[in-house]
Motif scaffolding. Structure first.
Motif, PDB file in Angstrom:
ATOM      1  N   LEU A  10       0.827  -1.210   0.000  1.00 31.37           N
ATOM      2  CA  LEU A  10       0.000   0.000   0.000  1.00 31.37           C
ATOM      3  C   LEU A  10       0.862   1.260   0.000  1.00 31.37           C
ATOM      4  O   LEU A  10       0.520   2.254  -0.648  1.00 31.37           O
ATOM      5  CB  LEU A  10      -0.922  -0.009   1.210  1.00 31.37           C
ATOM      6  N   ALA A  11       1.978   1.202   0.717  1.00 34.96           N
ATOM      7  CA  ALA A  11       2.873   2.360   0.741  1.00 34.96           C
ATOM      8  C   ALA A  11       3.451   2.624  -0.645  1.00 34.96           C
ATOM      9  O   ALA A  11       3.555   3.781  -1.072  1.00 34.96           O
ATOM     10  CB  ALA A  11       3.992   2.134   1.750  1.00 34.96           C
ATOM     11  N   TRP A  12       3.830   1.567  -1.351  1.00 34.53           N
ATOM     12  CA  TRP A  12       4.343   1.743  -2.715  1.00 34.53           C
ATOM     13  C   TRP A  12       3.254   2.273  -3.652  1.00 34.53           C
ATOM     14  O   TRP A  12       3.525   3.106  -4.527  1.00 34.53           O
ATOM     15  CB  TRP A  12       4.901   0.430  -3.245  1.00 34.53           C
ATOM     16  N   LEU A  13       2.020   1.810  -3.474  1.00 38.11           N
ATOM     17  CA  LEU A  13       0.920   2.314  -4.295  1.00 38.11           C
ATOM     18  C   LEU A  13       0.663   3.792  -3.997  1.00 38.11           C
ATOM     19  O   LEU A  13       0.410   4.596  -4.906  1.00 38.11           O
ATOM     20  CB  LEU A  13      -0.347   1.492  -4.049  1.00 38.11           C
ATOM     21  N   GLY A  14       0.711   4.155  -2.717  1.00 37.76           N
ATOM     22  CA  GLY A  14       0.566   5.571  -2.354  1.00 37.76           C
ATOM     23  C   GLY A  14       1.696   6.406  -2.930  1.00 37.76           C
ATOM     24  O   GLY A  14       1.476   7.530  -3.402  1.00 37.76           O
TER      25      GLY A  14
ATOM     26  N   ALA B 233      12.317   8.212   0.805  1.00 32.01           N
ATOM     27  CA  ALA B 233      13.445   7.930   1.690  1.00 32.01           C
ATOM     28  C   ALA B 233      13.171   6.692   2.532  1.00 32.01           C
ATOM     29  O   ALA B 233      14.058   5.840   2.714  1.00 32.01           O
ATOM     30  CB  ALA B 233      13.717   9.130   2.584  1.00 32.01           C
ATOM     31  N   PHE B 234      11.948   6.573   3.036  1.00 32.90           N
ATOM     32  CA  PHE B 234      11.593   5.404   3.845  1.00 32.90           C
ATOM     33  C   PHE B 234      11.614   4.124   3.007  1.00 32.90           C
ATOM     34  O   PHE B 234      12.216   3.112   3.405  1.00 32.90           O
ATOM     35  CB  PHE B 234      10.206   5.598   4.459  1.00 32.90           C
ATOM     36  N   LEU B 235      10.978   4.141   1.844  1.00 33.91           N
ATOM     37  CA  LEU B 235      10.870   2.928   1.031  1.00 33.91           C
ATOM     38  C   LEU B 235      12.222   2.486   0.485  1.00 33.91           C
ATOM     39  O   LEU B 235      12.519   1.286   0.435  1.00 33.91           O
ATOM     40  CB  LEU B 235       9.883   3.164  -0.119  1.00 33.91           C
TER      41      LEU B 235
ATOM     42  N   HIS C  67      17.460  -2.135   4.579  1.00 31.01           N
ATOM     43  CA  HIS C  67      17.402  -2.283   6.034  1.00 31.01           C
ATOM     44  C   HIS C  67      15.941  -2.386   6.460  1.00 31.01           C
ATOM     45  O   HIS C  67      15.082  -1.664   5.962  1.00 31.01           O
ATOM     46  CB  HIS C  67      18.051  -1.079   6.730  1.00 31.01           C
ATOM     47  N   ASN C  68      15.687  -3.263   7.399  1.00 31.29           N
ATOM     48  CA  ASN C  68      14.317  -3.462   7.873  1.00 31.29           C
ATOM     49  C   ASN C  68      13.936  -2.340   8.840  1.00 31.29           C
ATOM     50  O   ASN C  68      14.275  -2.372  10.017  1.00 31.29           O
ATOM     51  CB  ASN C  68      14.182  -4.823   8.557  1.00 31.29           C
ATOM     52  N   ILE C  69      13.244  -1.341   8.322  1.00 31.56           N
ATOM     53  CA  ILE C  69      12.777  -0.229   9.167  1.00 31.56           C
ATOM     54  C   ILE C  69      11.253  -0.111   9.061  1.00 31.56           C
ATOM     55  O   ILE C  69      10.702   0.976   9.128  1.00 31.56           O
ATOM     56  CB  ILE C  69      13.458   1.100   8.789  1.00 31.56           C
ATOM     57  N   ARG C  70      10.591  -1.263   8.938  1.00 29.66           N
ATOM     58  CA  ARG C  70       9.134  -1.235   8.826  1.00 29.66           C
ATOM     59  C   ARG C  70       8.493  -0.608  10.050  1.00 29.66           C
ATOM     60  O   ARG C  70       7.373  -0.096   9.970  1.00 29.66           O
ATOM     61  CB  ARG C  70       8.579  -2.643   8.615  1.00 29.66           C
ATOM     62  N   PHE C  71       9.186  -0.643  11.188  1.00 34.13           N
ATOM     63  CA  PHE C  71       8.640  -0.033  12.402  1.00 34.13           C
ATOM     64  C   PHE C  71       8.386   1.454  12.225  1.00 34.13           C
ATOM     65  O   PHE C  71       7.568   2.038  12.933  1.00 34.13           O
ATOM     66  CB  PHE C  71       9.594  -0.262  13.578  1.00 34.13           C
ATOM     67  N   LEU C  72       9.075   2.086  11.263  1.00 31.32           N
ATOM     68  CA  LEU C  72       8.870   3.509  10.997  1.00 31.32           C
ATOM     69  C   LEU C  72       7.692   3.760  10.064  1.00 31.32           C
ATOM     70  O   LEU C  72       7.259   4.897   9.917  1.00 31.32           O
ATOM     71  CB  LEU C  72      10.132   4.110  10.369  1.00 31.32           C
ATOM     72  N   GLY C  73       7.210   2.715   9.422  1.00 31.26           N
ATOM     73  CA  GLY C  73       6.230   2.879   8.355  1.00 31.26           C
ATOM     74  C   GLY C  73       5.000   3.671   8.747  1.00 31.26           C
ATOM     75  O   GLY C  73       4.603   4.618   8.064  1.00 31.26           O
TER      76      GLY C  73
END
Length: 318
Positions: free
Chosen positions: A90-94, A131-133, A139-145
């Motif tokens: 969903l983040a990539w679609l956004g 920057a997040f994606l 690096h696994n930073i999904r906690f920031l998602g």
């Protein structure tokens, strides 16, 4: 398509991006809430070694360095990990919808689409999510998602409701190829600074015990890396802005409010990096410094444009 239709399509893309970011935020929050909690520093030290159990023959039944077996039911529910994967999609679609909004806006006005406050905020929201994606790939930073998604959604919402400007031409001073150089660098740097700012806030909110967030050391490392990458870009943006000012107004520096606050922001982030490199500042002290710098950045991007008049007053906010 006509210019009017492209402008309308851009507005629809912004709405779609907001909705996708919000749903992605919910999915990220679900994973964070129901996933396995990460031990804090104090808990990790306490659990590093378990008490020695001595058997009848005097030999320890459990080694001192052996971690305790996981308690029953410690595994997080399967839907938590699935929610995290759905959130990334969903983040990539956004992100794609956000990108579509920028492209169609630019096509509708036949120029680089960051000539006013509305366009600038839309672009910075895109840069923060990018920057997040991109960081998430390595690096696994999904906690920031969830926190990045809500920041981007709020940015786009403010852009649409408060900063919105109808598609049209820009003032003559902005009608230059320098907008592609100076403003693009500022947007990318601002996106990375936003990622660091969000991480810094989480650092201050995180407790010392069990938490759904990573350790404070990991949070600090993510913020520091983002600033290390973004600071040279901001430096370049300030220099490029001075060169553009010379072409537009015949001087490199005129102490315009935007120029002053861009320099203040640069000094604040330079102070953070200097303190980390030489004084050995880390932890809460360095995080507070970088959040002060982030506050300077926000005032430079929003406050100066709205509340202080000057040669850079292009907010077009009624």
């Amino acid at each position: 398509m006509s210019a009017e239709q492209l402008a309308e399509l851009s507005d629809l893309f912004v709405v779609a991006a907001v909705l996708l970011y919000v749903v992605a935020m919910i999915a990220f929050a679900t994973e964070l809430a129901f996933g396995r909690a990460r031990p804090g520093k104090a808990v990790a030290k306490a659990d590093a070694r378990q008490p020695v159990a001595v058997g009848a023959g005097g030999a320890p039944a459990v080694s001192e360095s052996e971690p305790a077996p996981a308690p029953a039911g410690a595994e997080p529910p399967r839907f938590a990990a699935q929610a995290g994967r759905v959130a990334l999609v969903l983040a990539w679609l956004g992100w794609a919808a956000n990108f579509g909004a920028i492209v169609t806006r630019g096509l509708s006005v036949d120029r680089w689409p960051w000539g006013n406050m509305y366009e600038f905020v839309v672009a910075i929201s895109f840069a923060a999510v990018s920057a997040f994606l991109i960081t998430q790939i390595r690096h696994n930073i999904r906690f920031l998602g969830g926190f990045v998604m809500v920041t981007a959604a709020l940015g786009l919402g403010l852009a649409s409701k408060i900063f919105y400007t109808a598609a049209g031409p820009v003032v003559p001073a902005l009608d230059s190829y320098w907008i592609a150089i100076h403003v693009t660098a500022a947007i990318i740097a601002s996106g990375l600074f936003t990622l660091a700012g969000v991480t810094g806030v989480l650092y201050l909110l995180r407790g010392d015990g069990l938490s759904r967030l990573p350790s404070r050391e990991d949070l600090e490392r993510v913020a520091h890396r983002a600033i290390v990458f973004s600071f040279p870009l901001w430096t370049f943006a300030v220099i490029a802005g001075a060169l553009w000012a010379d072409r537009a107004w015949g001087r490199y520096w005129g102490w315009d409010p935007k120029e002053v606050w861009s320099f203040i922001t640069w000094v604040a982030y330079a102070a953070y990096l200097h303190a980390k490199a030489t004084a050995g500042w880390k932890g809460r002290a360095s995080t507070i410094v970088q959040l002060v710098a982030f506050g300077c950045l926000l005032f430079n991007l929003v406050g100066v444009n709205i509340f202080i008049s000057g040669l850079h007053s292009y907010a077009d906010v009624d």
